[in-house]
Enzyme design. Structure first.
Site, short mmCIF file in Angstrom:
data_model
loop_
_atom_site.label_atom_id
_atom_site.label_comp_id
_atom_site.label_asym_id
_atom_site.label_seq_id
_atom_site.Cartn_x
_atom_site.Cartn_y
_atom_site.Cartn_z
N ASP A 78 2.84 5.41 8.83
CA ASP A 78 3.07 4.26 7.93
C ASP A 78 4.11 3.32 8.54
OD1 ASP A 78 1.39 5.28 6.04
OD2 ASP A 78 2.94 5.83 4.60
N ARG A 111 -6.45 16.43 -0.50
CA ARG A 111 -6.43 17.09 -1.82
C ARG A 111 -7.80 17.67 -2.15
NH1 ARG A 111 -2.64 13.01 -2.38
NH2 ARG A 111 -4.15 11.39 -2.93
N THR A 152 -1.07 19.37 3.71
CA THR A 152 -0.10 20.10 4.54
C THR A 152 1.18 19.31 4.76
OG1 THR A 152 -1.00 19.14 6.57
CG2 THR A 152 -1.99 21.21 5.81
N THR A 164 -7.60 12.79 11.20
CA THR A 164 -8.38 11.80 11.96
C THR A 164 -8.36 10.45 11.25
OG1 THR A 164 -9.82 13.57 12.73
CG2 THR A 164 -10.67 11.34 12.94
N VAL A 165 -8.50 10.50 9.92
CA VAL A 165 -8.48 9.25 9.14
C VAL A 165 -7.10 8.59 9.23
CG1 VAL A 165 -8.68 8.31 6.79
CG2 VAL A 165 -10.32 10.01 7.60
N THR A 166 -6.05 9.40 9.16
CA THR A 166 -4.70 8.86 9.28
C THR A 166 -4.52 8.16 10.63
OG1 THR A 166 -3.92 10.76 7.99
CG2 THR A 166 -2.24 9.44 9.08
N ASP A 225 1.40 11.19 8.06
CA ASP A 225 1.10 10.04 7.20
C ASP A 225 2.32 9.10 7.12
OD1 ASP A 225 0.95 8.46 4.77
OD2 ASP A 225 -0.78 9.63 4.18
N ASP A 243 -6.86 9.31 3.26
CA ASP A 243 -6.48 10.57 3.94
C ASP A 243 -5.90 11.60 2.95
OD1 ASP A 243 -4.08 9.20 3.58
OD2 ASP A 243 -3.50 9.19 5.68
C1 LIG Z 1 -9.19 -15.57 -0.62
C2 LIG Z 1 -8.26 -14.50 -0.40
C3 LIG Z 1 -7.81 -14.40 0.99
C4 LIG Z 1 -6.83 -13.40 1.16
C5 LIG Z 1 -7.38 -12.18 1.65
C6 LIG Z 1 -6.40 -11.18 1.42
C7 LIG Z 1 -6.96 -9.86 1.51
C8 LIG Z 1 -5.87 -8.87 1.41
C9 LIG Z 1 -5.76 -8.38 0.06
C10 LIG Z 1 -5.16 -7.33 -0.27
C11 LIG Z 1 -4.42 -6.48 0.60
C12 LIG Z 1 -4.32 -5.17 0.00
C13 LIG Z 1 -3.41 -4.35 0.74
C14 LIG Z 1 -3.63 -2.94 0.48
C15 LIG Z 1 -2.57 -2.16 0.15
C16 LIG Z 1 -2.64 -0.81 0.70
C17 LIG Z 1 -1.88 -0.01 -0.05
C18 LIG Z 1 -1.32 1.11 0.67
O1 LIG Z 1 -1.82 1.71 1.55
O2 LIG Z 1 -0.16 1.40 0.19
C19 LIG Z 1 0.44 2.54 0.67
C20 LIG Z 1 1.18 3.05 -0.47
C21 LIG Z 1 2.13 4.18 -0.10
O3 LIG Z 1 1.41 5.24 0.43
P1 LIG Z 1 2.01 6.66 0.89
O4 LIG Z 1 2.40 7.49 -0.29
O5 LIG Z 1 1.03 7.21 1.86
O6 LIG Z 1 3.28 6.30 1.72
C22 LIG Z 1 4.61 6.55 1.36
C23 LIG Z 1 5.33 5.23 1.58
O7 LIG Z 1 5.09 4.79 2.87
C24 LIG Z 1 6.81 5.40 1.33
O8 LIG Z 1 7.42 4.21 1.76
P2 LIG Z 1 8.37 3.40 0.79
O9 LIG Z 1 7.55 2.96 -0.37
O10 LIG Z 1 9.43 4.38 0.43
O11 LIG Z 1 8.85 2.28 1.62
C25 LIG Z 1 7.44 6.52 2.12
O12 LIG Z 1 8.73 6.72 1.62
C26 LIG Z 1 6.66 7.81 2.00
O13 LIG Z 1 7.17 8.70 2.94
C27 LIG Z 1 5.19 7.59 2.26
O14 LIG Z 1 4.53 8.79 2.09
O15 LIG Z 1 0.19 3.47 -1.39
C28 LIG Z 1 0.35 3.04 -2.63
O16 LIG Z 1 1.39 2.60 -2.98
C29 LIG Z 1 -0.78 3.20 -3.54
C30 LIG Z 1 -1.05 1.96 -4.33
C31 LIG Z 1 -1.86 0.98 -3.61
C32 LIG Z 1 -2.11 -0.23 -4.35
C33 LIG Z 1 -2.88 -1.22 -3.61
C34 LIG Z 1 -3.06 -2.41 -4.40
C35 LIG Z 1 -3.89 -3.46 -3.78
C36 LIG Z 1 -4.16 -4.36 -4.85
C37 LIG Z 1 -4.62 -5.53 -4.84
C38 LIG Z 1 -4.82 -6.37 -3.75
C39 LIG Z 1 -5.87 -7.33 -4.13
C40 LIG Z 1 -5.39 -8.66 -4.03
C41 LIG Z 1 -6.45 -9.64 -3.92
C42 LIG Z 1 -5.84 -10.86 -3.50
C43 LIG Z 1 -6.63 -12.03 -3.54
C44 LIG Z 1 -5.78 -13.18 -3.17
C45 LIG Z 1 -5.64 -14.17 -4.18
N1 LIG Z 2 -3.47 13.55 7.27
C1 LIG Z 2 -2.96 13.81 6.05
C2 LIG Z 2 -2.56 12.79 5.20
C3 LIG Z 2 -2.02 13.10 3.97
N2 LIG Z 2 -1.90 14.41 3.59
C4 LIG Z 2 -1.34 14.75 2.27
O1 LIG Z 2 -1.49 13.67 1.35
C5 LIG Z 2 -0.23 13.17 0.94
C6 LIG Z 2 -0.22 11.66 0.95
O2 LIG Z 2 -1.18 11.19 0.07
P1 LIG Z 2 -1.62 9.64 0.10
O3 LIG Z 2 -2.57 9.53 -1.04
O4 LIG Z 2 -0.38 8.84 -0.09
O5 LIG Z 2 -2.26 9.42 1.41
C7 LIG Z 2 0.78 13.75 1.92
O6 LIG Z 2 2.03 13.92 1.32
C8 LIG Z 2 0.14 15.07 2.32
O7 LIG Z 2 0.43 16.02 1.34
C9 LIG Z 2 -2.31 15.42 4.45
O8 LIG Z 2 -2.18 16.62 4.12
N3 LIG Z 2 -2.83 15.11 5.67
MG LIG Z 3 -1.97 8.41 3.15
MG LIG Z 4 0.97 6.66 3.90
#
Ligand SMILES: CCCCCCCC/C=C\CCCCCCCC(=O)OC[C@H](COP(=O)(O)O[C@@H]1[C@H](O)[C@H](OP(=O)(O)O)[C@@H](O)[C@H](O)[C@H]1O)OC(=O)CCCCCCC/C=C\CCCCCCCC
Ligand SMILES: Nc1ccn([C@@H]2O[C@H](COP(=O)(O)O)[C@@H](O)[C@H]2O)c(=O)n1
Ligand SMILES: [Mg+2]
Ligand SMILES: [Mg+2]
Length: 217
Positions: free
Chosen positions: A91, A74, A80, A30-32, A87, A69
């Protein structure tokens, strides 16, 4: 890089919220789904009309669901394969909505064909970056290298720059989009080389073996 270094921090920060949702009986799926819906609606309602700041805030609020999610799954011990598929697939939908909505603005009232094309390039190259890993894994190959610009970098780059642009900061969006475009292009090659190496390694240990999972495109 962000995936490696920032994920642990955000997992800790979001842990209480994930636990709260689990206690309320909300499912990870649901969250996804709701998180993606929020990102898509936020992008499509605000960005094509040039409302960059509000749009960025709405999208940012929903995009963190992608970290919640998995955390919930976890916590309840139900990570799953279906959840992983859902997920990752959603994305791609969220990424397409963000870059696509920006492209629509630049191709229309934003009146900047160069940035419209750049947004389309970021969208396409980002999807290819993700595909390289997905396809390698479907063939039983590891794609060990994360690369220069993964999804987290794409999102942080485009959202921070678009939010700041909405506050009137000039050039920031163009700089970020160029960075994402070039970084994604490099990442595609980084991942292809890594998979090539892995495939060659397997070929040396199992010469002449038939290709696996060859049915998928
Ligand atoms: C005055 C300021 C005005 C500006 C306002 C701006 C506000 C916005 C600020 C920040 C935005 C933050 C964005 C949030 C980021 C969300 C992160 C996120 O969800 O990342 C997803 C990522 C991957 O997750 P999954 O494992 O679920 O997905 C995998 C991925 O899709 C793979 O794709 P690929 O990489 O290969 O392309 C797939 O291959 C795979 O199948 C799939 O499962 O999650 C992460 O990476 C986790 C780390 C997240 C880190 C987030 C960091 C945010 C940090 C700081 C932002 C703060 C900045 C503040 C700015 C201020 C401006 C000066
Ligand atoms: N609806 C979902 C979403 C995610 N998962 C599990 O979590 C893994 C991804 O983790 P993130 O921290 O990147 O969201 C994914 O590989 C699944 O194992 C799930 O079971 N159900
Ligand atoms: Mg996720
Ligand atoms: Mg994701």
């Amino acid at each position: 890089m962000l995936n490696k270094y920032a994920r642990a921090f955000f997992t800790r920060v979001l842990n209480p919220f994930a636990s709260f949702l689990v206690r309320k009986g909300v499912s990870p799926d649901t969250v996804t789904l709701l998180g993606t819906l929020g990102v898509v609606v936020g992008a499509l309602i605000f960005f094509p009309f040039g409302h960059f700041f509000v749009g960025t805030l709405v999208i940012t609020a929903f995009i963190f669901s992608d970290l919640v999610d998995g955390n919930m799954a976890r916590q309840i011990g139900k990570s799953t394969k279906w959840g992983a598929f859902l997920d990752s697939t959603l994305d791609r939908v969220a990424d397409a909505a963000i870059f696509g909505a920006l492209a629509v603005w630049f191709a229309g009232d934003g009146d900047n064909l160069r940035l419209a094309v750049l947004c389309v390039f970021c969208l396409a190259s980002g999807q290819v970056v993700s595909y390289t890993k997905a396809r390698a894994e479907s063939l039983g190959l590891k794609c060990d290298v994360s690369g220069l610009v993964e999804r987290a970098e794409r999102l942080v780059g485009v959202l921070v720059a678009t939010g700041l642009s909405g506050l009137g900061v000039p050039w920031i969006q163009e700089i970020a989009l160029w960075g994402i475009a070039v970084g994604s292009f490099v990442t595609i090659f980084q991942r292809m080389l890594a998979v090539r190496k892995e495939a060659d390694g397997l070929e040396m240990t199992r010469p002449g073996s038939a290709p696996e999972g060859g049915g998928a495109a």
